[in-house]
Design a protein around this motif. Structure first.
Motif, short mmCIF file in Angstrom:
data_model
loop_
_atom_site.label_atom_id
_atom_site.label_comp_id
_atom_site.label_asym_id
_atom_site.label_seq_id
_atom_site.Cartn_x
_atom_site.Cartn_y
_atom_site.Cartn_z
N ALA A 221 0.83 -1.22 -0.03
CA ALA A 221 0.05 0.08 -0.08
C ALA A 221 0.79 1.06 -0.12
O ALA A 221 0.50 2.26 -0.71
CB ALA A 221 -0.63 -0.05 1.00
N PHE A 222 2.03 1.23 0.81
CA PHE A 222 2.78 2.32 0.77
C PHE A 222 3.42 2.43 -0.61
O PHE A 222 3.77 3.80 -0.84
CB PHE A 222 3.72 2.30 1.99
CG PHE A 222 4.57 3.36 2.16
CD1 PHE A 222 4.08 4.63 2.32
CD2 PHE A 222 6.16 3.18 2.25
CE1 PHE A 222 5.00 5.66 2.62
CE2 PHE A 222 7.14 4.36 2.27
CZ PHE A 222 6.62 5.54 2.53
N ALA A 223 3.96 1.43 -1.25
CA ALA A 223 4.69 1.67 -2.20
C ALA A 223 3.85 2.26 -3.48
O ALA A 223 4.28 2.79 -4.17
CB ALA A 223 5.29 0.34 -2.86
N TRP A 224 2.66 1.85 -3.34
CA TRP A 224 1.50 2.05 -4.32
C TRP A 224 1.51 3.72 -4.21
O TRP A 224 1.61 4.23 -5.17
CB TRP A 224 0.35 1.44 -4.19
CG TRP A 224 -0.61 1.87 -5.36
CD1 TRP A 224 -1.47 3.10 -5.36
CD2 TRP A 224 -1.20 1.15 -6.62
NE1 TRP A 224 -2.18 3.27 -6.38
CE2 TRP A 224 -2.07 2.06 -7.27
CE3 TRP A 224 -0.70 -0.03 -7.09
CZ2 TRP A 224 -2.57 1.83 -8.32
CZ3 TRP A 224 -1.34 -0.28 -8.37
CH2 TRP A 224 -2.47 0.37 -9.00
N ARG A 225 1.10 4.18 -3.10
CA ARG A 225 0.94 5.50 -2.71
C ARG A 225 2.22 6.38 -3.34
O ARG A 225 2.13 7.51 -3.75
CB ARG A 225 0.60 5.95 -1.30
CG ARG A 225 0.42 7.18 -0.90
CD ARG A 225 -0.52 8.00 -1.77
NE ARG A 225 -0.41 9.49 -1.46
CZ ARG A 225 -1.47 9.94 -0.75
NH1 ARG A 225 -2.19 9.45 0.01
NH2 ARG A 225 -1.18 11.23 -0.70
N LEU A 226 3.54 5.84 -2.86
CA LEU A 226 4.67 6.70 -3.00
C LEU A 226 5.05 6.75 -4.53
O LEU A 226 5.09 7.72 -5.30
CB LEU A 226 5.69 5.83 -2.36
CG LEU A 226 7.14 6.77 -2.33
CD1 LEU A 226 7.08 8.15 -1.96
CD2 LEU A 226 8.20 5.75 -1.64
N VAL A 227 4.84 5.40 -5.22
CA VAL A 227 5.45 5.44 -6.63
C VAL A 227 4.27 5.65 -7.65
O VAL A 227 4.48 6.56 -8.72
CB VAL A 227 6.00 3.98 -7.09
CG1 VAL A 227 6.36 3.87 -8.40
CG2 VAL A 227 7.21 3.67 -6.12
N VAL A 228 3.08 5.28 -7.37
CA VAL A 228 2.11 5.44 -8.45
C VAL A 228 1.49 6.84 -8.26
O VAL A 228 1.34 7.65 -9.24
CB VAL A 228 0.99 4.34 -8.33
CG1 VAL A 228 -0.01 4.69 -9.35
CG2 VAL A 228 1.65 2.90 -8.56
N SER A 229 1.13 7.12 -7.15
CA SER A 229 0.54 8.50 -6.87
C SER A 229 1.46 9.68 -6.76
O SER A 229 1.37 10.53 -7.53
CB SER A 229 -0.61 8.45 -5.57
OG SER A 229 -1.34 7.23 -5.81
N ASP A 230 2.21 9.52 -5.47
CA ASP A 230 3.08 10.93 -5.32
C ASP A 230 4.27 11.00 -6.62
O ASP A 230 4.64 12.06 -6.75
CB ASP A 230 3.79 10.62 -3.91
CG ASP A 230 2.76 10.66 -2.82
OD1 ASP A 230 1.57 11.05 -3.27
OD2 ASP A 230 2.95 10.39 -1.55
N LEU A 231 4.85 9.97 -6.93
CA LEU A 231 5.82 10.34 -7.83
C LEU A 231 5.37 10.15 -9.35
O LEU A 231 6.10 10.34 -10.13
CB LEU A 231 6.87 9.05 -7.81
CG LEU A 231 7.59 8.97 -6.50
CD1 LEU A 231 8.76 7.78 -6.70
CD2 LEU A 231 8.25 10.40 -6.14
N GLY A 232 3.99 10.08 -9.38
CA GLY A 232 3.20 10.06 -10.71
C GLY A 232 3.20 9.07 -11.74
O GLY A 232 3.11 9.41 -12.91
N LEU A 233 3.67 7.80 -11.34
CA LEU A 233 3.58 6.83 -12.44
C LEU A 233 2.35 6.64 -13.23
O LEU A 233 2.21 6.20 -14.25
CB LEU A 233 4.08 5.51 -11.69
CG LEU A 233 4.31 4.37 -12.67
CD1 LEU A 233 5.51 4.52 -13.74
CD2 LEU A 233 4.55 3.15 -11.90
N GLY A 234 1.08 6.77 -12.23
CA GLY A 234 -0.19 6.52 -12.78
C GLY A 234 -0.94 7.89 -13.30
O GLY A 234 -2.00 7.78 -13.60
N ASP A 235 -0.02 8.84 -13.45
CA ASP A 235 -0.55 10.23 -13.88
C ASP A 235 -0.78 10.22 -15.41
O ASP A 235 -0.07 9.61 -16.24
CB ASP A 235 0.40 11.35 -13.49
CG ASP A 235 0.40 11.56 -12.08
OD1 ASP A 235 -0.47 10.75 -11.35
OD2 ASP A 235 1.05 12.26 -11.64
#
Length: 420
Positions: free
Chosen positions: A184-198
């Motif tokens: 969950a933390f990795a998803w939030r950090l990489v996909v959301s905060d770092l923009g991988l899913g943007d």
């Protein structure tokens, strides 16, 4: 029961199910009462920590499944605070259990320097949770620092679960919880905060629509988002030839959608980042996440009363631009001064052109609006679905006025600006 109401059961179900499952798995047998309480509080708190991290994930499909992002975050905060209180009981109950033998044993139980390193993991977890929760209520803290402290909070969760895992010496449920939290933390950090899913967008137009408010038109650089009126997106603006973005994702309600997939967002200067956005220029690239939210999704087939405070007009102008109302719709638009009323001329023109749409604009200055008087002039009020968007003070005052006038809570829908 409406689908939206069913979906809102999901987040609280996670919050209650995980700690109950953890306690049932580790239920103590034939132990002294205080030691049993220590074990129960530890496992219940651990379950709530896992729930809190799962509800921190910022993903549009998951948000729709669980009621919407704001609803998830409310339960994220509740479960985190409840977990901290339960985990605080854990060492105190162990100390009380030791007191039955001697005060010295109780003191050694509560003194970290007398304990082996696995116990230190638990104390470090508790301190990080305390620090993270304290910053949750620090509204004057900058967003970047607030987010950094929240990363410490997530680290505290992992350390707490590691404490349980090491002491038990048995993978079991502890290892499952650690894996879930790390994912969950990795998803939030990489996909959301770092923009991988943007989704990449480009600013194609910027116009000033009121004092301290701009409206930016954003064109997709790849696949366009499918946005409905009343939804919001999270946007992180980059740099341009003369504009320098703050590099942080902030929520903006969509004020319009075009057939080519472009979006419009209205930005009011409320904080450091939004004040900088008043100087936004075309050709700036940005990252967009979303869409999120379900405002204006309920009661569309009934007569409507819309109430907007200030920049809370944004979802309503998006709805009117998308499709003119087919049911009688009255919009009460409250603003301090005419110069601060975004889209006022456009709304007046729509009210003249559409017999189903009625506009009631009022400049309130610095005084609170006379809500009871305004509502008394609305025909068939009790038959209407009421949609409210604005500052939290206006939302709460209006809800109280509507309840006094006999409107059921199910007919009142609101969107406030307390999302962070």
């Amino acid at each position: 029961m409406r689908l939206a109401a069913v979906r809102r059961i999901g987040a609280p179900a996670i919050v209650f199910a995980l700690p109950l499952a953890a306690v049932a798995w580790a239920w103590p047998e034939d132990l002294p009462p205080w030691r049993s309480l220590a074990i129960i509080s530890a496992w219940a708190g651990s379950g709530l920590l896992v729930a809190s991290l799962l509800l921190m994930i910022r993903e549009p499909r998951l948000a729709r499944l669980l009621g919407d992002l704001g609803w998830m975050y409310r339960w994220h905060h509740r479960s985190g605070a409840a977990a901290y209180l339960l985990l605080l009981i854990h060492p105190l109950a162990l100390g009380k259990n030791g007191w039955a033998e001697s005060p010295h044993i109780a003191w050694e139980t509560l003194a970290p320097w007398t304990q082996p390193w696995p116990v230190w993991l638990g104390w470090m977890s508790l301190l990080l949770l305390m620090l993270g929760l304290a910053t949750t209520f620090a509204w004057r803290l900058s967003y970047r620092r607030w987010r950094g402290f929240h990363y410490l909070l997530a680290l505290g969760v992992v350390l707490g679960l590691a404490h349980v895992y090491v002491l038990l010496g048995d993978p079991g449920l502890g290892l499952v919880a650690i894996v879930l939290c790390v994912l969950a933390f990795a998803w939030r950090l990489v996909v959301s905060d770092l923009g991988l899913g943007d989704h990449p967008y480009r600013v194609v137009r910027v116009q000033r629509c009121a004092a301290r408010i701009i409206e930016a038109t954003l064109a997709p650089c790849a696949t366009a988002l499918r946005v409905s009126p009343g939804q919001f997106v999270l946007a992180a603006f980059g740099d341009g030839p003369r504009y320098h973005g703050c590099g942080e994702a902030h929520p903006f309600t969509v004020s319009g959608m075009t057939r080519d997939g472009s979006l419009k967002i209205a930005v009011k200067a409320l904080g450091p980042c939004t004040r900088r956005l008043q100087e936004l220029e075309p050709d700036v690239l940005l990252r967009v996440q979303g869409p999120f939210g379900s405002f204006l999704a309920d009661g569309a087939g009934s007569p409507q009363l819309w109430v907007a405070g200030g920049v809370g007009i944004t979802p309503f102008i998006a709805a009117l631009r998308d499709r003119l109302p087919t049911q009688p719709t009255t919009l009460i638009y409250l603003y301090r001064r005419v110069a601060e009323a975004a889209f006022l001329d456009e709304l007046r023109a729509l009210a003249v052109a559409d017999p189903c749409f009625e506009l009631r604009g009022q400049a309130c200055g610095e005084e609170p609006p006379a809500l009871d008087q305004l509502l008394a002039t609305v025909s068939r009020l009790t038959e209407r679905q009421v949609q409210v968007c604005g500052p939290s003070g206006l939302v709460e005052a209006l809800r109280e006025s509507l309840r006094r006038l006999g409107l059921p809570a199910a007919s009142i829908h609101f969107e406030s600006f307390d999302f962070r």
